[in-house]
Design a protein around this motif. Structure first.
Motif, PDB file in Angstrom:
ATOM      1  N   THR A  87     -86.106 -37.781 -15.554  1.00 23.85           N
ATOM      2  CA  THR A  87     -85.977 -38.748 -16.655  1.00 23.85           C
ATOM      3  C   THR A  87     -87.155 -38.651 -17.607  1.00 23.85           C
ATOM      4  OG1 THR A  87     -84.783 -40.240 -15.192  1.00 23.85           O
ATOM      5  CG2 THR A  87     -85.681 -41.175 -17.224  1.00 23.85           C
ATOM      6  N   ARG A  88     -88.355 -38.510 -17.033  1.00 24.09           N
ATOM      7  CA  ARG A  88     -89.551 -38.376 -17.875  1.00 24.09           C
ATOM      8  C   ARG A  88     -89.484 -37.111 -18.728  1.00 24.09           C
ATOM      9  NH1 ARG A  88     -94.529 -39.977 -13.779  1.00 24.09           N
ATOM     10  NH2 ARG A  88     -93.953 -42.188 -13.483  1.00 24.09           N
ATOM     11  N   VAL A  89     -89.073 -36.036 -18.103  1.00 26.24           N
ATOM     12  CA  VAL A  89     -88.944 -34.774 -18.836  1.00 26.24           C
ATOM     13  C   VAL A  89     -87.922 -34.906 -19.943  1.00 26.24           C
ATOM     14  CG1 VAL A  89     -88.269 -32.348 -18.656  1.00 26.24           C
ATOM     15  CG2 VAL A  89     -89.670 -33.399 -16.861  1.00 26.24           C
ATOM     16  N   LEU A  90     -86.831 -35.632 -19.655  1.00 23.04           N
ATOM     17  CA  LEU A  90     -85.784 -35.823 -20.654  1.00 23.04           C
ATOM     18  C   LEU A  90     -86.317 -36.572 -21.869  1.00 23.04           C
ATOM     19  CD1 LEU A  90     -82.827 -35.575 -21.488  1.00 23.04           C
ATOM     20  CD2 LEU A  90     -82.365 -37.703 -20.228  1.00 23.04           C
ATOM     21  N   LEU A 105     -90.189 -34.594 -28.349  1.00 30.49           N
ATOM     22  CA  LEU A 105     -90.613 -33.358 -29.003  1.00 30.49           C
ATOM     23  C   LEU A 105     -89.599 -32.886 -30.029  1.00 30.49           C
ATOM     24  CD1 LEU A 105     -92.031 -31.408 -25.924  1.00 30.49           C
ATOM     25  CD2 LEU A 105     -93.334 -32.299 -27.864  1.00 30.49           C
ATOM     26  N   ILE A 106     -88.352 -33.046 -29.703  1.00 29.06           N
ATOM     27  CA  ILE A 106     -87.307 -32.529 -30.590  1.00 29.06           C
ATOM     28  C   ILE A 106     -87.174 -33.371 -31.848  1.00 29.06           C
ATOM     29  CG2 ILE A 106     -84.822 -32.113 -30.798  1.00 29.06           C
ATOM     30  CD1 ILE A 106     -84.871 -31.359 -27.806  1.00 29.06           C
ATOM     31  N   LYS A 159     -77.670 -33.036 -24.946  1.00 30.19           N
ATOM     32  CA  LYS A 159     -77.295 -31.977 -24.018  1.00 30.19           C
ATOM     33  C   LYS A 159     -78.427 -30.972 -23.859  1.00 30.19           C
ATOM     34  CE  LYS A 159     -73.730 -28.483 -23.244  1.00 30.19           C
ATOM     35  NZ  LYS A 159     -72.494 -27.853 -23.788  1.00 30.19           N
ATOM     36  N   LYS A 160     -79.052 -30.615 -25.028  1.00 32.72           N
ATOM     37  CA  LYS A 160     -80.169 -29.676 -24.976  1.00 32.72           C
ATOM     38  C   LYS A 160     -81.351 -30.271 -24.227  1.00 32.72           C
ATOM     39  CE  LYS A 160     -79.022 -27.177 -29.219  1.00 32.72           C
ATOM     40  NZ  LYS A 160     -79.462 -26.801 -30.580  1.00 32.72           N
ATOM     41  N   ALA A 161     -81.562 -31.589 -24.413  1.00 28.45           N
ATOM     42  CA  ALA A 161     -82.661 -32.254 -23.712  1.00 28.45           C
ATOM     43  C   ALA A 161     -82.454 -32.213 -22.208  1.00 28.45           C
ATOM     44  CB  ALA A 161     -82.783 -33.691 -24.201  1.00 28.45           C
ATOM     45  N   LYS A 162     -81.203 -32.387 -21.764  1.00 31.93           N
ATOM     46  CA  LYS A 162     -80.905 -32.319 -20.329  1.00 31.93           C
ATOM     47  C   LYS A 162     -81.157 -30.914 -19.796  1.00 31.93           C
ATOM     48  CE  LYS A 162     -77.482 -36.042 -20.281  1.00 31.93           C
ATOM     49  NZ  LYS A 162     -76.051 -36.392 -20.057  1.00 31.93           N
ATOM     50  N   PRO A 193     -87.977 -26.917 -16.765  1.00 31.22           N
ATOM     51  CA  PRO A 193     -89.271 -27.268 -17.384  1.00 31.22           C
ATOM     52  C   PRO A 193     -89.989 -26.073 -18.005  1.00 31.22           C
ATOM     53  CG  PRO A 193     -89.040 -28.287 -15.233  1.00 31.22           C
ATOM     54  CD  PRO A 193     -87.915 -27.311 -15.348  1.00 31.22           C
ATOM     55  N   ALA A 194     -89.725 -24.871 -17.485  1.00 30.74           N
ATOM     56  CA  ALA A 194     -90.404 -23.679 -18.031  1.00 30.74           C
ATOM     57  C   ALA A 194     -90.041 -23.476 -19.499  1.00 30.74           C
ATOM     58  CB  ALA A 194     -90.035 -22.439 -17.215  1.00 30.74           C
ATOM     59  N   ASN A 195     -88.761 -23.700 -19.799  1.00 33.10           N
ATOM     60  CA  ASN A 195     -88.331 -23.580 -21.193  1.00 33.10           C
ATOM     61  C   ASN A 195     -88.997 -24.642 -22.065  1.00 33.10           C
ATOM     62  OD1 ASN A 195     -86.735 -21.441 -20.538  1.00 33.10           O
ATOM     63  ND2 ASN A 195     -84.826 -22.621 -20.413  1.00 33.10           N
ATOM     64  N   LEU A 196     -89.143 -25.844 -21.488  1.00 32.87           N
ATOM     65  CA  LEU A 196     -89.814 -26.916 -22.216  1.00 32.87           C
ATOM     66  C   LEU A 196     -91.272 -26.557 -22.483  1.00 32.87           C
ATOM     67  CD1 LEU A 196     -89.883 -29.744 -23.408  1.00 32.87           C
ATOM     68  CD2 LEU A 196     -90.369 -30.631 -21.108  1.00 32.87           C
ATOM     69  N   LYS A 197     -91.916 -25.976 -21.455  1.00 34.76           N
ATOM     70  CA  LYS A 197     -93.314 -25.552 -21.613  1.00 34.76           C
ATOM     71  C   LYS A 197     -93.436 -24.516 -22.732  1.00 34.76           C
ATOM     72  CE  LYS A 197     -97.152 -23.549 -18.965  1.00 34.76           C
ATOM     73  NZ  LYS A 197     -97.329 -22.356 -19.777  1.00 34.76           N
ATOM     74  N   THR A 198     -92.496 -23.587 -22.749  1.00 39.96           N
ATOM     75  CA  THR A 198     -92.503 -22.562 -23.803  1.00 39.96           C
ATOM     76  C   THR A 198     -92.323 -23.194 -25.173  1.00 39.96           C
ATOM     77  OG1 THR A 198     -91.581 -20.931 -22.272  1.00 39.96           O
ATOM     78  CG2 THR A 198     -91.380 -20.466 -24.632  1.00 39.96           C
ATOM     79  N   LEU A 199     -91.416 -24.181 -25.237  1.00 41.64           N
ATOM     80  CA  LEU A 199     -91.177 -24.869 -26.499  1.00 41.64           C
ATOM     81  C   LEU A 199     -92.430 -25.589 -26.989  1.00 41.64           C
ATOM     82  CD1 LEU A 199     -89.227 -25.807 -28.728  1.00 41.64           C
ATOM     83  CD2 LEU A 199     -88.630 -27.744 -27.254  1.00 41.64           C
ATOM     84  N   VAL A 200     -93.097 -26.296 -26.048  1.00 42.97           N
ATOM     85  CA  VAL A 200     -94.320 -27.029 -26.406  1.00 42.97           C
ATOM     86  C   VAL A 200     -95.404 -26.071 -26.879  1.00 42.97           C
ATOM     87  CG1 VAL A 200     -96.182 -28.469 -25.508  1.00 42.97           C
ATOM     88  CG2 VAL A 200     -93.815 -28.954 -24.863  1.00 42.97           C
ATOM     89  N   GLU A 201     -95.567 -24.972 -26.143  1.00 38.44           N
ATOM     90  CA  GLU A 201     -96.596 -24.000 -26.526  1.00 38.44           C
ATOM     91  C   GLU A 201     -96.275 -23.364 -27.872  1.00 38.44           C
ATOM     92  OE1 GLU A 201     -96.616 -21.357 -23.224  1.00 38.44           O
ATOM     93  OE2 GLU A 201     -97.977 -22.605 -22.014  1.00 38.44           O
ATOM     94  N   THR A 202     -94.991 -23.087 -28.081  1.00 41.20           N
ATOM     95  CA  THR A 202     -94.587 -22.516 -29.374  1.00 41.20           C
ATOM     96  C   THR A 202     -94.881 -23.486 -30.510  1.00 41.20           C
ATOM     97  OG1 THR A 202     -92.833 -21.242 -28.301  1.00 41.20           O
ATOM     98  CG2 THR A 202     -92.659 -21.556 -30.683  1.00 41.20           C
TER      99      THR A 202
END
Length: 206
Positions: free
Chosen positions: A3-6, A12-13, A33-36, A42-51
């Motif tokens: 839930t926190r990650v969501l 972020l989005i 849907k993309k948030a889920k 989480p790895a994809n989220l990490k990549t998104l944040v770093e990007t």
């Protein structure tokens, strides 16, 4: 945890509820849907944040470069204005120089050694008949003469631009015994009356 990650993904989005509220129902559904999906990976989220961080860093660097370029343009504009001012000054000086040159062409300065131009003073030592010394005139610029209507030859010694130098020389000649020595003025090679040039002579003496 998911839930926190969501929620983090949504934050972020959309970067705030205002942006999220502007989306249509279909767009909201797609982004949820993309948030889920990010919550599941989480790895994809990490990549998104770093990007996102890299993009923000690059954006900040580009803004700095733009600011530096603006300063450079401002400095160059100031330099161009300075150069234009210098060019305008040089053009003005060139115009003045051309005007002076044109004036000199119309009335060239008198060569101090060319006694045929301007006013000069000679010391006449006498007038004689039956004495022709003309053959000595050409080779002796300080010795001259001229014929009169009475058949006499007037002889002069010395050529002076300054009247007072001529007067001093006249006195020397008289001290040497030439009692008839006196000053005669010439203008542009022609003998003139002393009164015609006396005013300028007196003004120079003052």
């Amino acid at each position: 945890m998911k839930t926190r990650v969501l929620f983090l993904c949504l934050a972020l989005i959309f970067s705030g509820t205002q942006v999220f509220a502007q989306l249509s129902k279909k767009e909201k559904k797609e982004w949820k849907k993309k948030a889920k999906e990010f919550a599941k990976n989480p790895a994809n989220l990490k990549t998104l944040v770093e990007t996102k961080q890299v993009v923000e860093t690059d954006n900040s660097a580009l803004k700095g470069q733009v600011s530096a370029l603006n300063n450079d343009v401002s400095n160059k504009s100031a330099k161009i204005a300075e150069l234009e001012e210098q060019i305008a000054k040089m053009r003005s000086e060139l115009t003045s120089t051309k005007a002076e040159l044109a004036q000199l062409k119309e009335a060239p300065p008198i060569n101090p050694m060319d006694f045929s131009k301007g006013v000069v003073f000679k010391v006449q030592i006498g007038a004689f008949k039956n004495k022709d010394l003309a053959k000595y005139f050409d080779n002796n610029p300080n010795f001259g003469g001229e014929a009169t209507d009475k058949g006499e030859q007037r002889f002069t010694i010395g050529v002076f631009r300054d009247y007072w130098e001529a007067d001093k020389f006249k006195k020397y000649m008289r001290d040497m015994g030439v009692k008839d020595a006196w000053i005669v003025p010439f203008k542009d090679g022609q003998r003139v009356e002393i009164k015609d040039v006396l005013e300028g002579v007196v003004a120079d003496k003052k």
